[in-house]
Enzyme design. Structure first.
Site, short mmCIF file in Angstrom:
data_model
loop_
_atom_site.label_atom_id
_atom_site.label_comp_id
_atom_site.label_asym_id
_atom_site.label_seq_id
_atom_site.Cartn_x
_atom_site.Cartn_y
_atom_site.Cartn_z
N TYR A 84 37.51 47.67 -27.64
CA TYR A 84 36.77 48.37 -28.70
C TYR A 84 37.65 48.64 -29.92
CZ TYR A 84 32.82 49.00 -25.54
OH TYR A 84 31.76 48.77 -24.70
N ARG A 88 19.77 58.56 -21.23
CA ARG A 88 18.48 58.50 -21.95
C ARG A 88 17.27 58.25 -21.08
NH1 ARG A 88 20.89 54.42 -26.31
NH2 ARG A 88 22.12 54.00 -24.45
N ARG A 103 19.78 65.82 -26.51
CA ARG A 103 20.42 64.91 -27.47
C ARG A 103 19.84 65.13 -28.86
NH1 ARG A 103 21.20 61.24 -30.62
NH2 ARG A 103 21.69 59.05 -30.23
N ARG A 107 26.44 56.54 -15.17
CA ARG A 107 25.48 56.90 -16.21
C ARG A 107 24.27 57.65 -15.65
NH1 ARG A 107 25.35 53.57 -21.22
NH2 ARG A 107 27.52 53.01 -21.50
N ASP A 123 32.44 60.21 -23.21
CA ASP A 123 32.46 58.78 -23.43
C ASP A 123 33.89 58.28 -23.34
OD1 ASP A 123 30.36 56.66 -24.38
OD2 ASP A 123 32.27 56.14 -25.31
#
Ligand code: CP3
Length: 360
Positions: A157, A34, A43, A30, A80
């Site tokens: 998921y 952010r 973004r 990562r 992702d």
């Protein structure tokens, strides 16, 4: 097109082949995200996370952002793991503050029967376009890592419909109807292999599988529902030969109990979290595969002095167990970075890894 020999910085690939390096290579899970103000700006321009991930120019831009700031030794495709189930028709979306969700989660045997390997040239074309564009923009500066979720982690998921604290639905499925879960995992493994192979064909020079949730299972269930499919990927994934072979890295959160079995899978690299020492990991698996990891990401909340000391400790723990050699180690965190981390601390860490390991 794949000619890793012409890379300006091939430390990362050399480490994965356990060849000598001038210093230990480092990248961070990562590393694009952010915590970087320039990421937040791009973004916002994209409007949403999926808007960013599905736009090859913007995905390329955010992939390169951390490399402009830090002396990182590898780039990782900005995307992702959930792009694959999205392309299988589950409808991925993000709720602010709640993380990823699926509009049509897998809730029945009929849902499982409908699943098929998505077409890499259409549904997932945007990923391959991003890989090719990033390779071009990197211009041989550092290698590009492609990635996928592990079949088990994707299944979590797909069945839960999003993130989960207790994994109640998927664990119930594993216990009540293991044959159905195996059918889901088989088709998902086929999709993961096709997805990684397509990223390799598009230009990815290394491939990482994220088994984020394998560690939530009891050992017999881990072996049956996660390890078995990681072994299939390591055995079946086409990734080239000789110097141009794209090494595979199997990363797993909580995989410490299974290092010997993972190292014997045919993978080139093994990614571990901070719950096992790198020295212990090396002693347990011998010289078989390269190790990647494993600083606790929370270390980045500490002061620069502590970050330097912890990086040196991890590097030296590894080398002491590896006959005094730093070969076969890719420095990384034990899991991904968080949005509230200080970009200046990342610089401290990256520079500390290079400086400390260069001293011998
Ligand atoms: O490492 C990198 O820099 C590459 C980019 C990357 C992202 N996700 C970007 C991302 C990678 C490798 C992933 C993998 C991923 N995605 C995993 C496996 C790795 C891990 O961390 O265990 C998992 C479990 C996911 C699922 C997922 N996607 C989660 C849990 C989230 C966070 C949701 C939230 O709101 O906190 C995402 C979204 C996501 N993927 C973001 C980023 C930078 C943040 C979304 C945003 O920008 O709004």
């Amino acid at each position: 097109m794949d000619d890793p020999v012409s890379l300006k910085n091939d430390r990362f690939l050399r480490a994965l082949r356990s060849e000598p390096v001038d210093c230990t290579p480092v990248w961070l899970m990562r590393q694009a995200g952010r915590y970087l103000p320039e990421y937040r700006a791009t973004r916002q321009q994209a409007g949403s996370f999926m808007g960013l991930a599905t736009n090859p120019e913007l995905a390329c831009e955010v992939t390169l952002q951390p490399l402009r700031r830090y002396a990182l030794d590898a780039a990782i495709l900005f995307s992702d793991i959930l792009t694959v189930p999205d392309a299988m028709g589950l409808g991925l979306y993000f709720v602010e503050g709640e993380g990823p969700k699926f509009k049509d989660p897998v809730r029945s045997e009929a849902d499982i029967a409908k699943l098929a390997v998505p077409d890499m040239g259409s549904e997932l074309r945007y990923v391959m376009d991003a890989v090719a564009l990033i390779r071009r923009e990197l211009d041989g500066s550092v290698p590009l890592i492609g990635f996928s979720g592990s079949p088990w982690t994707l299944a979590c998921y797909m069945v839960e419909g999003g993130g989960s604290k207790d994994f109640a639905r998927i664990k119930s499925l594993a216990l009540n109807n293991p044959a159905a879960l195996h059918r889901l995992l088989e088709v998902t493994t086929d999709a993961v292999i096709a997805y990684l192979a397509a990223q390799h064909a598009a230009g990815a020079q290394a491939l990482q599988v994220f088994d984020t949730w394998g560690g939530v299972m009891a050992p017999h269930l881990y072996r049956e529902f996660s390890l078995r499919y990681l072994q299939r990927i390591a055995a079946e994934l086409p990734r080239g030969e000789g110097k141009s072979r794209a090494p595979l890295i199997l990363f797993g959160k909580g995989n410490a109990p299974y290092l010997e079995e993972l190292a014997a899978s045919g993978t080139e690299g093994l990614g571990v979290d901070w719950t096992v020492g790198l020295g212990e990991a090396r002693r347990r698996i011998g010289k078989q595969v390269a190790l990647q990891g494993n600083l606790d990401p929370a270390t980045l909340y500490a002061s620069p002095e502590v970050i330097r000391a912890e990086a040196a400790r991890a590097l030296d723990d590894y080398a002491a167990a590896n006959g005094g050699s730093r070969e076969g180690h890719v420095f990384n965190l034990g899991h991904g970075m968080s949005p509230d981390m200080d970009p200046e601390h990342v610089r401290v860490l990256v520079d500390a890894v290079h400086q400390h390991s260069r001293r011998g």
